[in-house]
Scaffold this motif. Structure first.
Motif, PDB file in Angstrom:
ATOM      1  N   ARG A  30       3.409  94.420  30.224  1.00 52.31           N
ATOM      2  CA  ARG A  30       4.206  95.585  29.855  1.00 52.31           C
ATOM      3  C   ARG A  30       3.527  96.916  30.178  1.00 52.31           C
ATOM      4  NH1 ARG A  30       5.681  99.163  26.166  1.00 52.31           N
ATOM      5  NH2 ARG A  30       7.902  99.370  25.767  1.00 52.31           N
ATOM      6  N   ASP A  31       2.215  96.968  30.043  1.00 46.30           N
ATOM      7  CA  ASP A  31       1.533  98.263  30.071  1.00 46.30           C
ATOM      8  C   ASP A  31       0.537  98.474  31.209  1.00 46.30           C
ATOM      9  OD1 ASP A  31       2.869  99.163  27.770  1.00 46.30           O
ATOM     10  OD2 ASP A  31       1.430  98.147  26.462  1.00 46.30           O
ATOM     11  N   SER A  32       0.452  97.550  32.141  1.00 49.37           N
ATOM     12  CA  SER A  32      -0.583  97.684  33.173  1.00 49.37           C
ATOM     13  C   SER A  32      -0.443  98.964  34.004  1.00 49.37           C
ATOM     14  CB  SER A  32      -0.619  96.451  34.077  1.00 49.37           C
ATOM     15  OG  SER A  32       0.608  96.269  34.728  1.00 49.37           O
ATOM     16  N   GLN A  33       0.775  99.450  34.233  1.00 48.14           N
ATOM     17  CA  GLN A  33       0.937 100.685  35.017  1.00 48.14           C
ATOM     18  C   GLN A  33       0.391 101.891  34.268  1.00 48.14           C
ATOM     19  OE1 GLN A  33       5.050 101.001  36.110  1.00 48.14           O
ATOM     20  NE2 GLN A  33       4.952  99.276  37.513  1.00 48.14           N
ATOM     21  N   ARG A  34       0.630 101.947  32.977  1.00 47.22           N
ATOM     22  CA  ARG A  34       0.111 103.059  32.178  1.00 47.22           C
ATOM     23  C   ARG A  34      -1.409 102.983  32.069  1.00 47.22           C
ATOM     24  NH1 ARG A  34       4.828 101.380  29.705  1.00 47.22           N
ATOM     25  NH2 ARG A  34       6.463 102.933  29.717  1.00 47.22           N
ATOM     26  N   VAL A  43     -18.368  98.832  25.050  1.00 45.05           N
ATOM     27  CA  VAL A  43     -17.191  99.396  24.409  1.00 45.05           C
ATOM     28  C   VAL A  43     -15.934  98.692  24.919  1.00 45.05           C
ATOM     29  CG1 VAL A  43     -15.795 101.500  24.141  1.00 45.05           C
ATOM     30  CG2 VAL A  43     -18.280 101.655  24.122  1.00 45.05           C
ATOM     31  N   VAL A  44     -15.005  98.440  23.995  1.00 47.61           N
ATOM     32  CA  VAL A  44     -13.678  97.964  24.351  1.00 47.61           C
ATOM     33  C   VAL A  44     -12.726  99.137  24.178  1.00 47.61           C
ATOM     34  CG1 VAL A  44     -11.762  96.447  23.683  1.00 47.61           C
ATOM     35  CG2 VAL A  44     -14.096  95.561  23.764  1.00 47.61           C
ATOM     36  N   VAL A  45     -11.991  99.446  25.247  1.00 48.65           N
ATOM     37  CA  VAL A  45     -10.988 100.500  25.207  1.00 48.65           C
ATOM     38  C   VAL A  45      -9.637  99.818  25.038  1.00 48.65           C
ATOM     39  CG1 VAL A  45      -9.921 102.426  26.426  1.00 48.65           C
ATOM     40  CG2 VAL A  45     -12.383 102.018  26.667  1.00 48.65           C
ATOM     41  N   LEU A  46      -9.070  99.964  23.849  1.00 43.04           N
ATOM     42  CA  LEU A  46      -7.770  99.394  23.529  1.00 43.04           C
ATOM     43  C   LEU A  46      -6.700 100.413  23.904  1.00 43.04           C
ATOM     44  CD1 LEU A  46      -5.665  97.592  22.052  1.00 43.04           C
ATOM     45  CD2 LEU A  46      -6.353  98.762  19.943  1.00 43.04           C
ATOM     46  N   CYS A  47      -5.852 100.072  24.848  1.00 44.80           N
ATOM     47  CA  CYS A  47      -4.734 100.939  25.240  1.00 44.80           C
ATOM     48  C   CYS A  47      -3.474 100.273  24.704  1.00 44.80           C
ATOM     49  CB  CYS A  47      -4.665 101.075  26.752  1.00 44.80           C
ATOM     50  SG  CYS A  47      -6.127 101.823  27.476  1.00 44.80           S
ATOM     51  N   PHE A  48      -2.799 100.940  23.770  1.00 43.11           N
ATOM     52  CA  PHE A  48      -1.670 100.263  23.150  1.00 43.11           C
ATOM     53  C   PHE A  48      -0.362 101.026  23.281  1.00 43.11           C
ATOM     54  CE2 PHE A  48      -3.349 102.729  19.587  1.00 43.11           C
ATOM     55  CZ  PHE A  48      -2.234 103.128  18.870  1.00 43.11           C
ATOM     56  N   GLY A  49       0.683 100.216  23.432  1.00 39.24           N
ATOM     57  CA  GLY A  49       2.042 100.709  23.522  1.00 39.24           C
ATOM     58  C   GLY A  49       2.903 100.035  22.472  1.00 39.24           C
ATOM     59  N   LEU A  50       4.175  99.976  22.741  1.00 36.82           N
ATOM     60  CA  LEU A  50       5.160  99.494  21.780  1.00 36.82           C
ATOM     61  C   LEU A  50       4.897  98.074  21.282  1.00 36.82           C
ATOM     62  CD1 LEU A  50       7.816 100.118  20.287  1.00 36.82           C
ATOM     63  CD2 LEU A  50       9.022  99.208  22.281  1.00 36.82           C
ATOM     64  N   GLU A  51       4.504  97.157  22.165  1.00 31.83           N
ATOM     65  CA  GLU A  51       4.397  95.740  21.800  1.00 31.83           C
ATOM     66  C   GLU A  51       2.980  95.185  21.787  1.00 31.83           C
ATOM     67  OE1 GLU A  51       6.950  93.722  24.567  1.00 31.83           O
ATOM     68  OE2 GLU A  51       8.726  94.808  23.905  1.00 31.83           O
ATOM     69  N   THR A  52       1.997  96.003  22.046  1.00 30.07           N
ATOM     70  CA  THR A  52       0.619  95.519  22.192  1.00 30.07           C
ATOM     71  C   THR A  52       0.134  94.748  20.966  1.00 30.07           C
ATOM     72  OG1 THR A  52       0.246  97.485  23.539  1.00 30.07           O
ATOM     73  CG2 THR A  52      -1.693  96.193  22.933  1.00 30.07           C
ATOM     74  N   GLY A  74       9.138 105.959  35.767  1.00 27.35           N
ATOM     75  CA  GLY A  74       9.493 107.107  34.939  1.00 27.35           C
ATOM     76  C   GLY A  74       9.918 106.755  33.527  1.00 27.35           C
ATOM     77  N   ASN A  75       9.812 105.482  33.158  1.00 27.97           N
ATOM     78  CA  ASN A  75      10.151 105.071  31.796  1.00 27.97           C
ATOM     79  C   ASN A  75       9.079 105.564  30.830  1.00 27.97           C
ATOM     80  OD1 ASN A  75      12.422 103.496  32.670  1.00 27.97           O
ATOM     81  ND2 ASN A  75      10.956 101.959  33.367  1.00 27.97           N
ATOM     82  N   ILE A  76       9.505 106.122  29.718  1.00 26.24           N
ATOM     83  CA  ILE A  76       8.576 106.639  28.719  1.00 26.24           C
ATOM     84  C   ILE A  76       8.396 105.602  27.617  1.00 26.24           C
ATOM     85  CG2 ILE A  76       8.200 108.439  26.988  1.00 26.24           C
ATOM     86  CD1 ILE A  76       9.746 110.334  28.818  1.00 26.24           C
ATOM     87  N   ASP A  77       7.147 105.336  27.292  1.00 32.78           N
ATOM     88  CA  ASP A  77       6.846 104.348  26.266  1.00 32.78           C
ATOM     89  C   ASP A  77       7.053 104.932  24.873  1.00 32.78           C
ATOM     90  OD1 ASP A  77       6.100 101.773  25.560  1.00 32.78           O
ATOM     91  OD2 ASP A  77       3.987 102.299  25.339  1.00 32.78           O
ATOM     92  N   LYS A  78       7.530 104.091  23.967  1.00 36.39           N
ATOM     93  CA  LYS A  78       7.717 104.481  22.569  1.00 36.39           C
ATOM     94  C   LYS A  78       6.460 104.131  21.776  1.00 36.39           C
ATOM     95  CE  LYS A  78      12.660 103.766  22.723  1.00 36.39           C
ATOM     96  NZ  LYS A  78      13.796 102.999  22.228  1.00 36.39           N
TER      97      LYS A  78
END
Length: 162
Positions: free
Chosen positions: A13-17, A66-75, A108-112
């Motif tokens: 879901r989030d690899s592009q971001r 360090v672990v960098v957690l990048c989270f979106g709607l479903e992570t 161009g989709n914006i994540d919630k």
């Protein structure tokens, strides 16, 4: 030698971001990053089962401070993200969480806004990692991640004694 960081996120879901974050100059010029798999490589590992996924995570997290957690709607629903966070905590790595809500993908989709996975991952006693003061959460857009991520990573490493 550059500090090694491991990125944790919802791959499909989030690899592009996450790619936008990983490729900003602050990260690419200052830190050694774990490999970024493409779809075919990830699917190949995924098809071989959970033991292979765990091995890939363990091998690639090895040596990271360090672990960098990048989270979106479903992570927060992703089993392997929770595994990575709990492993990082258990092994004394720094963790920095980045909320990607509002970021656009390549279409161009914006994540919630999603639930912070640090509220799902726990220590051995069942305490959510979110409540550990050393694990900070930032918002990529509101906290100017492009210009501050290197400081966030360094602060997480120092907080973890790395």
């Amino acid at each position: 030698m550059a500090r090694k960081v491991f990125f944790s996120f919802h791959f499909k879901r989030d690899s592009q971001r996450v790619s936008q974050i990983r490729n900003c100059n602050a990260v690419s010029n200052h830190f050694e990053q774990t490999p970024f798999l493409d779809w075919a490589e990830w699917e190949k590992i995924e098809r071989t089962g959970s033991t292979a996924i765990k091995r890939w995570i363990d091998n690639n997290m090895h040596g990271s401070g360090v672990v960098v957690l990048c989270f979106g709607l479903e992570t927060h629903t992703r089993e392997w993200v929770i595994y990575e966070l709990e492993k990082a905590h258990k092994e004394g790595r720094g963790i920095v969480a980045i909320d990607m809500s509002g970021m656009k993908d390549l279409q161009g989709n914006i994540d919630k806004k999603g639930k912070n996975p640090l509220l799902v991952a726990t220590d051995i006693k069942g305490t959510e990692l979110f409540y550990y003061a050393k694990y900070k959460t930032y918002h990529w857009i509101d906290d100017d991640g492009r210009n501050n991520i290197d400081d966030w990573i360094e602060d997480a490493a120092v907080a973890a004694g790395r």
